[in-house]
Design a protein around this motif. Structure first.
Motif, PDB file in Angstrom:
ATOM      1  N   THR A 102      -1.779  39.326 -63.809  1.00 19.04           N
ATOM      2  CA  THR A 102      -2.432  40.553 -63.340  1.00 19.04           C
ATOM      3  C   THR A 102      -3.422  40.185 -62.245  1.00 19.04           C
ATOM      4  O   THR A 102      -3.710  39.008 -62.016  1.00 19.04           O
ATOM      5  CB  THR A 102      -3.195  41.243 -64.480  1.00 19.04           C
ATOM      6  OG1 THR A 102      -4.271  40.383 -64.905  1.00 19.04           O
ATOM      7  CG2 THR A 102      -2.284  41.543 -65.660  1.00 19.04           C
ATOM      8  N   ALA A 103      -3.960  41.190 -61.602  1.00 17.96           N
ATOM      9  CA  ALA A 103      -4.904  40.958 -60.511  1.00 17.96           C
ATOM     10  C   ALA A 103      -6.187  40.302 -60.995  1.00 17.96           C
ATOM     11  O   ALA A 103      -6.860  39.615 -60.231  1.00 17.96           O
ATOM     12  CB  ALA A 103      -5.222  42.276 -59.817  1.00 17.96           C
ATOM     13  N   TRP A 104      -6.538  40.499 -62.271  1.00 17.82           N
ATOM     14  CA  TRP A 104      -7.808  39.979 -62.762  1.00 17.82           C
ATOM     15  C   TRP A 104      -7.647  38.737 -63.638  1.00 17.82           C
ATOM     16  O   TRP A 104      -8.605  38.235 -64.193  1.00 17.82           O
ATOM     17  CB  TRP A 104      -8.556  41.051 -63.564  1.00 17.82           C
ATOM     18  CG  TRP A 104      -7.734  41.651 -64.659  1.00 17.82           C
ATOM     19  CD1 TRP A 104      -7.606  41.211 -65.940  1.00 17.82           C
ATOM     20  CD2 TRP A 104      -6.923  42.830 -64.553  1.00 17.82           C
ATOM     21  NE1 TRP A 104      -6.749  42.021 -66.628  1.00 17.82           N
ATOM     22  CE2 TRP A 104      -6.319  43.021 -65.826  1.00 17.82           C
ATOM     23  CE3 TRP A 104      -6.626  43.726 -63.526  1.00 17.82           C
ATOM     24  CZ2 TRP A 104      -5.462  44.089 -66.070  1.00 17.82           C
ATOM     25  CZ3 TRP A 104      -5.777  44.784 -63.785  1.00 17.82           C
ATOM     26  CH2 TRP A 104      -5.196  44.959 -65.043  1.00 17.82           C
ATOM     27  N   SER A 105      -6.429  38.232 -63.782  1.00 20.15           N
ATOM     28  CA  SER A 105      -6.216  37.047 -64.616  1.00 20.15           C
ATOM     29  C   SER A 105      -6.244  35.775 -63.776  1.00 20.15           C
ATOM     30  O   SER A 105      -5.982  35.802 -62.577  1.00 20.15           O
ATOM     31  CB  SER A 105      -4.887  37.153 -65.364  1.00 20.15           C
ATOM     32  OG  SER A 105      -3.815  37.290 -64.457  1.00 20.15           O
ATOM     33  N   VAL A 106      -6.580  34.677 -64.429  1.00 25.26           N
ATOM     34  CA  VAL A 106      -6.536  33.383 -63.748  1.00 25.26           C
ATOM     35  C   VAL A 106      -5.108  32.854 -63.820  1.00 25.26           C
ATOM     36  O   VAL A 106      -4.338  33.236 -64.709  1.00 25.26           O
ATOM     37  CB  VAL A 106      -7.511  32.380 -64.403  1.00 25.26           C
ATOM     38  CG1 VAL A 106      -8.941  32.857 -64.252  1.00 25.26           C
ATOM     39  CG2 VAL A 106      -7.156  32.135 -65.858  1.00 25.26           C
ATOM     40  N   PRO A 107      -4.720  31.972 -62.900  1.00 29.42           N
ATOM     41  CA  PRO A 107      -3.358  31.450 -62.948  1.00 29.42           C
ATOM     42  C   PRO A 107      -3.094  30.644 -64.214  1.00 29.42           C
ATOM     43  O   PRO A 107      -3.946  29.871 -64.668  1.00 29.42           O
ATOM     44  CB  PRO A 107      -3.288  30.553 -61.709  1.00 29.42           C
ATOM     45  CG  PRO A 107      -4.356  31.050 -60.805  1.00 29.42           C
ATOM     46  CD  PRO A 107      -5.454  31.520 -61.709  1.00 29.42           C
ATOM     47  N   SER A 108      -1.915  30.843 -64.782  1.00 31.33           N
ATOM     48  CA  SER A 108      -1.457  30.049 -65.919  1.00 31.33           C
ATOM     49  C   SER A 108      -0.284  29.189 -65.474  1.00 31.33           C
ATOM     50  O   SER A 108       0.486  29.581 -64.592  1.00 31.33           O
ATOM     51  CB  SER A 108      -1.030  30.954 -67.075  1.00 31.33           C
ATOM     52  OG  SER A 108      -2.126  31.666 -67.582  1.00 31.33           O
ATOM     53  N   ASN A 109      -0.163  28.048 -66.112  1.00 36.13           N
ATOM     54  CA  ASN A 109       0.874  27.088 -65.748  1.00 36.13           C
ATOM     55  C   ASN A 109       2.135  27.338 -66.567  1.00 36.13           C
ATOM     56  O   ASN A 109       2.077  27.428 -67.794  1.00 36.13           O
ATOM     57  CB  ASN A 109       0.354  25.673 -66.026  1.00 36.13           C
ATOM     58  CG  ASN A 109       1.000  24.651 -65.144  1.00 36.13           C
ATOM     59  OD1 ASN A 109       1.376  24.943 -64.018  1.00 36.13           O
ATOM     60  ND2 ASN A 109       1.121  23.439 -65.640  1.00 36.13           N
ATOM     61  N   PHE A 110       3.266  27.438 -65.897  1.00 35.58           N
ATOM     62  CA  PHE A 110       4.533  27.666 -66.578  1.00 35.58           C
ATOM     63  C   PHE A 110       5.535  26.588 -66.169  1.00 35.58           C
ATOM     64  O   PHE A 110       5.514  26.096 -65.031  1.00 35.58           O
ATOM     65  CB  PHE A 110       5.102  29.051 -66.230  1.00 35.58           C
ATOM     66  CG  PHE A 110       4.287  30.175 -66.774  1.00 35.58           C
ATOM     67  CD1 PHE A 110       3.264  30.729 -66.021  1.00 35.58           C
ATOM     68  CD2 PHE A 110       4.541  30.699 -68.041  1.00 35.58           C
ATOM     69  CE1 PHE A 110       2.496  31.774 -66.512  1.00 35.58           C
ATOM     70  CE2 PHE A 110       3.775  31.745 -68.534  1.00 35.58           C
ATOM     71  CZ  PHE A 110       2.759  32.274 -67.775  1.00 35.58           C
ATOM     72  N   TRP A 111       6.440  26.286 -67.118  1.00 35.41           N
ATOM     73  CA  TRP A 111       7.486  25.292 -66.894  1.00 35.41           C
ATOM     74  C   TRP A 111       8.867  25.891 -67.145  1.00 35.41           C
ATOM     75  O   TRP A 111       9.028  26.734 -68.033  1.00 35.41           O
ATOM     76  CB  TRP A 111       7.306  24.100 -67.838  1.00 35.41           C
ATOM     77  CG  TRP A 111       6.102  23.275 -67.560  1.00 35.41           C
ATOM     78  CD1 TRP A 111       4.857  23.435 -68.119  1.00 35.41           C
ATOM     79  CD2 TRP A 111       5.998  22.181 -66.642  1.00 35.41           C
ATOM     80  NE1 TRP A 111       3.998  22.494 -67.606  1.00 35.41           N
ATOM     81  CE2 TRP A 111       4.669  21.703 -66.703  1.00 35.41           C
ATOM     82  CE3 TRP A 111       6.899  21.541 -65.790  1.00 35.41           C
ATOM     83  CZ2 TRP A 111       4.216  20.626 -65.935  1.00 35.41           C
ATOM     84  CZ3 TRP A 111       6.445  20.470 -65.034  1.00 35.41           C
ATOM     85  CH2 TRP A 111       5.129  20.032 -65.104  1.00 35.41           C
ATOM     86  N   GLY A 112       9.826  25.422 -66.383  1.00 38.66           N
ATOM     87  CA  GLY A 112      11.208  25.759 -66.667  1.00 38.66           C
ATOM     88  C   GLY A 112      11.743  24.889 -67.784  1.00 38.66           C
ATOM     89  O   GLY A 112      11.065  23.986 -68.289  1.00 38.66           O
ATOM     90  N   GLN A 113      12.987  25.133 -68.159  1.00 40.05           N
ATOM     91  CA  GLN A 113      13.587  24.422 -69.286  1.00 40.05           C
ATOM     92  C   GLN A 113      14.114  23.058 -68.879  1.00 40.05           C
ATOM     93  O   GLN A 113      14.414  22.220 -69.734  1.00 40.05           O
ATOM     94  CB  GLN A 113      14.737  25.257 -69.887  1.00 40.05           C
ATOM     95  CG  GLN A 113      16.060  25.192 -69.122  1.00 40.05           C
ATOM     96  CD  GLN A 113      16.081  26.044 -67.859  1.00 40.05           C
ATOM     97  OE1 GLN A 113      15.103  26.709 -67.523  1.00 40.05           O
ATOM     98  NE2 GLN A 113      17.207  26.015 -67.154  1.00 40.05           N
TER      99      GLN A 113
END
Length: 121
Positions: A102-113
């Motif tokens: 969202t516009a007010w959230s900090v970036p979260s780290n995501f990984w593929g499989q």
């Protein structure tokens, strides 16, 4: 929920080429950095290449001049073109992205499989 789906791995002879792609989908407001990591058997996961912002690119010394990372922001997709492949490039390749939901959230780290790349000598 955010998903990163990779495609394009496989088996290739040394000197050959492969192209990987990774598409992000789900609850995405914006994507900051996108990149590729790899993990060979018995080794730690290592950075292959990433694009932290805009068109800036970073490469591991071992792949400079052989691999090219690019991204299509309209498609939330990052690519990795791998040329002149060597047996030591054999690994599971993982896509990584820093995503704001969202516009007010900090970036979260995501990984593929992960997608397997095998380079035969």
């Amino acid at each position: 929920q955010v998903r990163l789906v990779e495609s394009g791995g496989g088996l290739v002879q040394a000197g050959g080429s492969l192209s990987l792609s990774c598409a992000a989908s789900g609850s995405i407001f914006s994507i900051n950095a996108m990149g590729w990591y790899r993990q060979a058997p018995g080794k730690q996961r290592e950075l292959v290449a990433d694009m932290p912002t805009g068109s800036t690119t970073n490469y591991a010394d071992s792949v400079k001049g052989r691999f090219t990372i690019s991204r299509d922001n309209a498609k939330n997709t990052v690519y990795l073109q791998m040329n002149s492949l060597k047996p030591e490039d054999t690994a599971v390749y993982y896509c990584n992205a820093a995503i704001r939901a969202t516009a007010w959230s900090v970036p979260s780290n995501f990984w593929g499989q992960g997608t397997q790349v095998i380079v035969s000598s």
